[in-house]
Design a protein around this motif. Structure first.
Motif, PDB file in Angstrom:
ATOM      1  N   LYS A  66      65.408  33.272  15.280  1.00  0.00           N
ATOM      2  CA  LYS A  66      66.828  32.903  15.627  1.00  0.00           C
ATOM      3  C   LYS A  66      67.477  34.248  14.956  1.00  0.00           C
ATOM      4  O   LYS A  66      68.529  34.828  15.725  1.00  0.00           O
ATOM      5  CB  LYS A  66      67.479  31.808  15.232  1.00  0.00           C
ATOM      6  CG  LYS A  66      66.889  30.448  16.264  1.00  0.00           C
ATOM      7  CD  LYS A  66      67.509  29.345  15.440  1.00  0.00           C
ATOM      8  CE  LYS A  66      66.759  28.190  16.339  1.00  0.00           C
ATOM      9  NZ  LYS A  66      65.413  27.839  16.691  1.00  0.00           N
ATOM     10  N   SER A  67      67.198  34.735  14.006  1.00  0.00           N
ATOM     11  CA  SER A  67      67.673  35.995  13.285  1.00  0.00           C
ATOM     12  C   SER A  67      67.195  37.026  13.690  1.00  0.00           C
ATOM     13  O   SER A  67      67.790  37.913  14.194  1.00  0.00           O
ATOM     14  CB  SER A  67      67.503  35.637  11.861  1.00  0.00           C
ATOM     15  OG  SER A  67      68.076  36.971  11.295  1.00  0.00           O
ATOM     16  N   THR A  68      65.837  37.146  13.657  1.00  0.00           N
ATOM     17  CA  THR A  68      65.149  38.583  14.135  1.00  0.00           C
ATOM     18  C   THR A  68      65.322  39.099  15.553  1.00  0.00           C
ATOM     19  O   THR A  68      65.287  40.178  15.642  1.00  0.00           O
ATOM     20  CB  THR A  68      63.773  38.573  13.612  1.00  0.00           C
ATOM     21  OG1 THR A  68      62.912  37.586  14.280  1.00  0.00           O
ATOM     22  CG2 THR A  68      63.563  38.322  12.146  1.00  0.00           C
ATOM     23  N   LEU A  69      65.222  38.035  16.550  1.00  0.00           N
ATOM     24  CA  LEU A  69      65.312  38.277  17.745  1.00  0.00           C
ATOM     25  C   LEU A  69      66.732  38.330  18.258  1.00  0.00           C
ATOM     26  O   LEU A  69      67.308  39.295  19.116  1.00  0.00           O
ATOM     27  CB  LEU A  69      64.387  37.701  18.814  1.00  0.00           C
ATOM     28  CG  LEU A  69      62.869  37.934  18.347  1.00  0.00           C
ATOM     29  CD1 LEU A  69      62.162  36.879  19.607  1.00  0.00           C
ATOM     30  CD2 LEU A  69      62.406  39.228  18.917  1.00  0.00           C
ATOM     31  N   ALA A  70      67.544  37.176  17.941  1.00  0.00           N
ATOM     32  CA  ALA A  70      68.544  37.108  18.699  1.00  0.00           C
ATOM     33  C   ALA A  70      70.150  37.432  17.672  1.00  0.00           C
ATOM     34  O   ALA A  70      70.930  37.649  18.094  1.00  0.00           O
ATOM     35  CB  ALA A  70      69.002  35.572  18.855  1.00  0.00           C
ATOM     36  N   GLY A  71      69.602  37.971  16.676  1.00  0.00           N
ATOM     37  CA  GLY A  71      70.452  38.292  15.628  1.00  0.00           C
ATOM     38  C   GLY A  71      71.350  37.219  14.949  1.00  0.00           C
ATOM     39  O   GLY A  71      72.563  37.586  14.262  1.00  0.00           O
ATOM     40  N   VAL A  72      71.092  36.107  14.578  1.00  0.00           N
ATOM     41  CA  VAL A  72      71.675  35.035  14.262  1.00  0.00           C
ATOM     42  C   VAL A  72      71.822  35.552  12.612  1.00  0.00           C
ATOM     43  O   VAL A  72      70.792  35.704  12.180  1.00  0.00           O
ATOM     44  CB  VAL A  72      71.346  33.727  14.372  1.00  0.00           C
ATOM     45  CG1 VAL A  72      72.021  32.594  13.596  1.00  0.00           C
ATOM     46  CG2 VAL A  72      71.559  33.418  15.666  1.00  0.00           C
ATOM     47  N   ASP A  73      72.994  35.546  11.919  1.00  0.00           N
ATOM     48  CA  ASP A  73      73.114  35.864  10.512  1.00  0.00           C
ATOM     49  C   ASP A  73      72.178  34.959   9.848  1.00  0.00           C
ATOM     50  O   ASP A  73      72.210  33.699   9.752  1.00  0.00           O
ATOM     51  CB  ASP A  73      74.584  35.594  10.089  1.00  0.00           C
ATOM     52  CG  ASP A  73      74.785  36.074   8.757  1.00  0.00           C
ATOM     53  OD1 ASP A  73      73.768  36.315   7.928  1.00  0.00           O
ATOM     54  OD2 ASP A  73      75.982  36.463   8.463  1.00  0.00           O
ATOM     55  N   PRO A  74      71.288  35.712   8.959  1.00  0.00           N
ATOM     56  CA  PRO A  74      70.375  34.374   8.173  1.00  0.00           C
ATOM     57  C   PRO A  74      71.133  33.742   7.198  1.00  0.00           C
ATOM     58  O   PRO A  74      70.633  32.366   6.896  1.00  0.00           O
ATOM     59  CB  PRO A  74      69.582  35.569   7.463  1.00  0.00           C
ATOM     60  CG  PRO A  74      69.546  36.886   8.144  1.00  0.00           C
ATOM     61  CD  PRO A  74      70.894  36.861   8.821  1.00  0.00           C
ATOM     62  N   ALA A  75      72.377  34.026   6.793  1.00  0.00           N
ATOM     63  CA  ALA A  75      73.109  33.297   5.729  1.00  0.00           C
ATOM     64  C   ALA A  75      73.600  31.819   6.629  1.00  0.00           C
ATOM     65  O   ALA A  75      73.655  30.980   6.088  1.00  0.00           O
ATOM     66  CB  ALA A  75      74.434  34.037   5.291  1.00  0.00           C
ATOM     67  N   VAL A  76      73.922  31.951   8.076  1.00  0.00           N
ATOM     68  CA  VAL A  76      74.163  30.872   8.760  1.00  0.00           C
ATOM     69  C   VAL A  76      73.093  29.823   8.948  1.00  0.00           C
ATOM     70  O   VAL A  76      73.322  28.996   8.616  1.00  0.00           O
ATOM     71  CB  VAL A  76      74.748  31.695  10.118  1.00  0.00           C
ATOM     72  CG1 VAL A  76      74.831  30.393  11.115  1.00  0.00           C
ATOM     73  CG2 VAL A  76      76.163  32.292  10.003  1.00  0.00           C
ATOM     74  N   LEU A  77      71.819  30.471   9.135  1.00  0.00           N
ATOM     75  CA  LEU A  77      70.652  29.785   9.311  1.00  0.00           C
ATOM     76  C   LEU A  77      70.416  28.796   7.863  1.00  0.00           C
ATOM     77  O   LEU A  77      70.107  27.530   7.985  1.00  0.00           O
ATOM     78  CB  LEU A  77      69.758  30.426   9.665  1.00  0.00           C
ATOM     79  CG  LEU A  77      69.692  31.133  11.153  1.00  0.00           C
ATOM     80  CD1 LEU A  77      68.478  31.908  11.413  1.00  0.00           C
ATOM     81  CD2 LEU A  77      69.540  29.739  12.021  1.00  0.00           C
ATOM     82  N   ASP A  78      70.688  29.692   6.681  1.00  0.00           N
ATOM     83  CA  ASP A  78      70.455  29.091   5.329  1.00  0.00           C
ATOM     84  C   ASP A  78      71.530  27.831   5.109  1.00  0.00           C
ATOM     85  O   ASP A  78      71.193  26.673   4.622  1.00  0.00           O
ATOM     86  CB  ASP A  78      70.389  30.208   4.357  1.00  0.00           C
ATOM     87  CG  ASP A  78      69.228  30.961   4.112  1.00  0.00           C
ATOM     88  OD1 ASP A  78      68.118  30.544   4.933  1.00  0.00           O
ATOM     89  OD2 ASP A  78      69.392  32.101   3.588  1.00  0.00           O
ATOM     90  N   ALA A  79      72.720  28.128   5.556  1.00  0.00           N
ATOM     91  CA  ALA A  79      74.049  27.258   5.220  1.00  0.00           C
ATOM     92  C   ALA A  79      73.910  26.108   5.996  1.00  0.00           C
ATOM     93  O   ALA A  79      74.006  25.018   5.560  1.00  0.00           O
ATOM     94  CB  ALA A  79      75.098  28.155   5.260  1.00  0.00           C
TER      95      ALA A  79
END
Length: 170
Positions: A66-79
């Motif tokens: 979701k982060s590496t391909l689609a560019g979702v901010d890793p901080a969003v995924l963590d939070a």
């Protein structure tokens, strides 16, 4: 192993309407899909003429993609986690940006049979990014895995058609 019976969505009246509407507007679509794993892109691609409007799709089933391909901010995924409003927003924006499309659709959710990260089965977030910003809708869908996944695709197609009806073409 047998596959589910043919689904009317996948054979496509609403998908055909979407392709026709995008074509008439001279606009394009890209997807970033988690729980549907490319089913939305496949439904659109199944319509004759889809090559005029479908730019591409990202299957981001694994959280890190979701982060590496689609560019979702890793901080969003963590939070927030992989099944969340801001994640769907990032998926929609990422699909649009990474594929160079007018519209981006992001789908993330829980198809079951078990809950994920405290999110119950049937929870789906649908993000739609377009020329005028991003909208996210939280859905609660009933049924088994196939029913939830196909209902998510149907909701995405209908949601994009609804959004386009109130958004002026470019």
């Amino acid at each position: 192993m047998s596959f589910p019976p043919a689904d009317p969505l996948l054979s496509g009246t609403r998908a055909a309407e979407l392709v026709s509407t995008l074509t008439a507007r001279g606009q394009t679509l890209a997807t970033a899909e988690s729980l549907t794993a490319g089913l939305l892109a496949a439904a659109v691609a199944g319509v004759p003429g889809a090559s005029l409007v479908l730019r591409g799709g990202l299957v981001v089933y694994a959280t890190d993609l979701k982060s590496t391909l689609a560019g979702v901010d890793p901080a969003v995924l963590d939070a927030d986690g992989p099944v969340a409003e801001r994640t769907a927003e990032g998926l929609a924006q990422g699909a649009r940006a990474r594929c160079g499309a007018d519209w981006g659709v992001g789908l993330t959710g829980v198809a079951g049979p078990d809950e994920q990260d405290g999110q119950p089965v049937g929870t789906v977030y649908l993000g739609i990014a377009g020329p005028d910003g991003v909208d996210v809708t939280r859905l609660t869908l009933p049924g088994d895995r196939w029913a939830i996944r196909t209902a998510a695709v149907a909701s995405a197609v209908s949601g994009l058609l609804d959004r386009m009806s109130v958004t002026a073409p470019r």
